[in-house]
Structure formats: C-alpha cells, structure tokens
Write an enzyme that holds these catalytic residues in place. Structure first.
Site, mmCIF file in Angstrom:
data_model
loop_
_atom_site.group_PDB
_atom_site.id
_atom_site.type_symbol
_atom_site.label_atom_id
_atom_site.label_comp_id
_atom_site.label_asym_id
_atom_site.label_seq_id
_atom_site.Cartn_x
_atom_site.Cartn_y
_atom_site.Cartn_z
ATOM 1 C CE LYS A 166 -1.430 4.157 2.731
ATOM 2 N NZ LYS A 166 -1.450 2.964 3.615
ATOM 3 C CB SER A 175 -0.972 0.001 1.182
ATOM 4 O OG SER A 175 -2.067 -0.841 0.889
ATOM 5 C CB SER A 203 -4.228 1.305 3.821
ATOM 6 O OG SER A 203 -3.355 1.182 2.725
ATOM 7 C CE LYS A 217 -4.757 1.788 -0.575
ATOM 8 N NZ LYS A 217 -4.034 0.523 -0.314
#
Length: 380
Positions: free
Chosen positions: A227, A65, A125, A68
């Site tokens: 993140k 992820s 997420s 992203k």
C-alpha cells in the site's frame, strides 16, 4: 526631537516580532517532535521476527492512506466471519460520497460491492470506498475508528491511533513504521486467502480503468504488495512486501520527499534486507522530507487530500471489448508535491473490460488469475 520619538518604537517592535517568531518556530519544532519524526524506515523478516533495518521505527508519523490497511484488515475479518460477503452491495451515504480525493467518485444513493471497495482501496486508495465499508461495519466512520483502534491494540500496535477509515488529514491519525510493519505482516498471516488483492495493479470499475499508485511493483522483481500513502504533512509513505528465492520480507518507508525517492529507498531497503545487511541511516534521511515548519502548516491545512496520485494516471472509457484511451490528468507540481517522470508508453499493456492486472511475484513473467470487478450499473 519629533524624529527621535518616531524612530524609537521601531527597534522595539522589531525585537518583539523577532521574539514572537522565535517562540513560534520553537513551538512548531516541539509540535513536530511529538507528531512525527519526519522520516522512518524498517525491514522485518517475518519468518524469524528479525529487524534487518530500522531508522526512527518507533517515532510517530502520519499514516496517510496506510491507514486503509487497517480498514482492509477489518474488511477481511468481516468476510472471514461471514458478516460481509464479497459480492454484497453496500450503500453509499452522503458522507461517504463527499470524502475528498482520491476516490471512485461514488454518489449518494448508489451501491458498491465489497469486492470493488477492496479493489478501490488497494489500487486507487479510494477514500469514499473506505468510508462505505466503515459505515457498513461500524454504523458511522467514528465508531469504525474505535474498531480500528481496538484491533490495533490486539495486534500490539501500541503507538498507533486512527481517527478515520481512510487516512485523510487528522492530527489524531498517528502511527509508526514498526506498527505498520506489524499490520502488514498480520494481513498476510491472518488472511492469506485475500493477500492476492494487494497484487492488483488496476481494475475496471463501471466502464472506467482504475490504475493504482504503487509503481514500484512494476520495477522491483518479487514485489507483490502492499500500500501507498501520501498527504502534504506525511510525505510519501509505502508499505511493501517482496519474495526472493522463496523468502519474504516486509518493509515500510515513511516521510519520503517524493514518490521517486521513497520508491528508490524501498528498493534499497529490500535489496539490503535480502543480502542480510542494514541500510545506512544517512540514505533513509536523504530520502526523507525536510522542513519542520512546512510539515506542521501542511498538517493544519483545511484541505483534505490523501494519497494524491504519484504519477499521471490514464483512464480509459470502455465499451465492450474495446477501450479508448482518454487524456490522462496532468500532474501539477505544487508545494509539498513533486511530479515524477511519466511512465513510458511502452510499459502499458492492453486489458479487457472487467479485469484486474496483478503485479508479478517472481522475476519470470507468469500468467495470473483474473479477478472480475462488479459490472453493476451506476444507481443515480
């Protein structure tokens, strides 16, 4: 004589199986060597461009992820140019609604604001939210992936390739720790007006409290983003930024064997970076995931799960100002995933409906501005 005839083929068959197994393992080893190093880390001082620590920083790994971050970059770019508006409602397609967890459980035919898509990607997420934005900007998720790759080239991310907007398992999703650090720094440099999003710990979405996965922000003074990422094949990834005495650093860890090992390594990397010393490579390796064959088999798995929750998450259904705590989903250990200790209840705070909680940027507790999540009702 008959006994001899029956027993002769068995050693030959055994040798053949041994040869096949050896070739298979060697093949897996070659694949792993090309696909990802298994673990990597980097710490960069954005003020000078100096690399303070680097281990396997240019070896390709699966982003999970962390992909992203590029979706968010293009989202911020569209907001800055006026192509999107922060309160704009985006349609949810059948494809977006079908994306695997983790997600906001969006349904086809609904709409969701750009603001909530951003918050969903940063905290939960949410794979469905990422696809909603991708389809709105690119027409299809595949076309949006082309936009991601074009932007990566512009940012000098020469070792990265994206095949979807969310980082769900795909052998074509590849990146390096150095490239992710470049992207993290670009997010803060190019869009400072949106950097506060990465400090968000939780927000209320349609009456439900959505909590984030980046637990290290609660424990590391000065950390205010960015993140998390996880798949079975990638291990536990984390891109972080922190400020100490007015000085900001960016760091990336890839391939952690557990969320706890990844977080502890990140804290050590940042501590060493602020003290101007490199982190020993042995510590990075110790925190990394092992088992090359397992990683390849996980990468080939048809189960699409990205950024599985690192810790039990508490969901609250809210009515007015009162929130009633519901049962938290139980983290079940499985192959490739280790459940960390539960967060102590004493660390929980009370939050009202329609608010988000931000990570503390400094050692001292300070009051933060509150962002509102869209309160628009679900469209069936």
């Amino acid at each position: 004589m008959n006994i001899v005839k029956r027993t002769q083929p068995r050693p030959l068959l055994g040798r053949l199986w041994s040869l096949f197994a050896a070739v298979f393992v060697l093949g897996l080893g070659g694949f792993v060597g090309v696909a990802h190093a298994g673990y990597a880390a980097i710490v960069i001082d954005p003020a000078t461009g100096e690399v303070l620590s680097a281990v396997n920083a240019d070896e390709q790994n699966y982003p999970a992820s962390l992909a992203k971050m590029m979706t968010l970059y293009l989202t911020f770019k569209a907001l800055q140019s006026g192509k999107l508006k922060i309160d704009q409602e985006l349609p949810v397609s059948t494809w977006a609604a079908s994306r695997a967890p983790t997600k906001l459980d969006l349904r086809a035919g609904q709409t969701i604001s750009v603001n909530d898509c951003i918050l969903g990607m940063v905290t939960k997420s949410a794979n469905d939210a990422a696809t909603v934005v991708a389809e709105s900007l690119g027409g299809t998720e595949k076309q949006f992936a082309d936009m991601m790759n074009a932007q990566a080239a512009l940012l000098g991310m020469s070792s990265s390739h994206f095949d979807n907007a969310n980082g769900l398992p795909d052998p074509q999703n590849l990146t390096t720790a150095r490239d992710m650090a470049k992207l993290a720094m670009a997010l803060y440099h190019d869009f400072p007006q949106y950097s506060h999003y990465f400090s968000t710990k939780e927000f209320v979405f349609r009456g439900r409290l959505v909590r984030g996965h980046n637990n290290l922000m609660d424990r590391y003074p000065g950390m205010d983003g960015l993140k998390t990422g996880f798949t079975d094949a990638s291990g536990f990834n984390l891109a972080s930024t922190a400020v100490r005495d007015g000085h900001r650093l960016f760091a990336v860890v890839m391939g952690g064997r557990t969320a706890g090992a990844r977080d502890n390594l990140m804290a050590r990397l940042l501590d060493d970076g602020f003290d101007h010393r490199p982190t020993p490579e042995a510590l990075v390796a110790q925190a990394g995931m092992g088992g090359s064959a397992h990683r390849v088999l996980a990468a080939l798995s048809p189960i699409e799960t990205a950024d599985a929750e690192d810790a039990p998450v508490t969901h609250r259904r809210c009515s007015g100002k009162a929130c009633t705590e519901a049962h938290a989903p139980v983290c079940k250990p499985r192959r490739g995933k280790t459940c960390p200790p539960q967060v102590a209840k004493s660390t929980k705070a009370k939050h009202g409906t329609g608010t988000t909680r931000l990570a503390h940027r400094n050692r001292k507790t300070t009051k933060k501005p509150v962002m509102l999540a869209a309160s628009k009702d679900d469209k069936e």
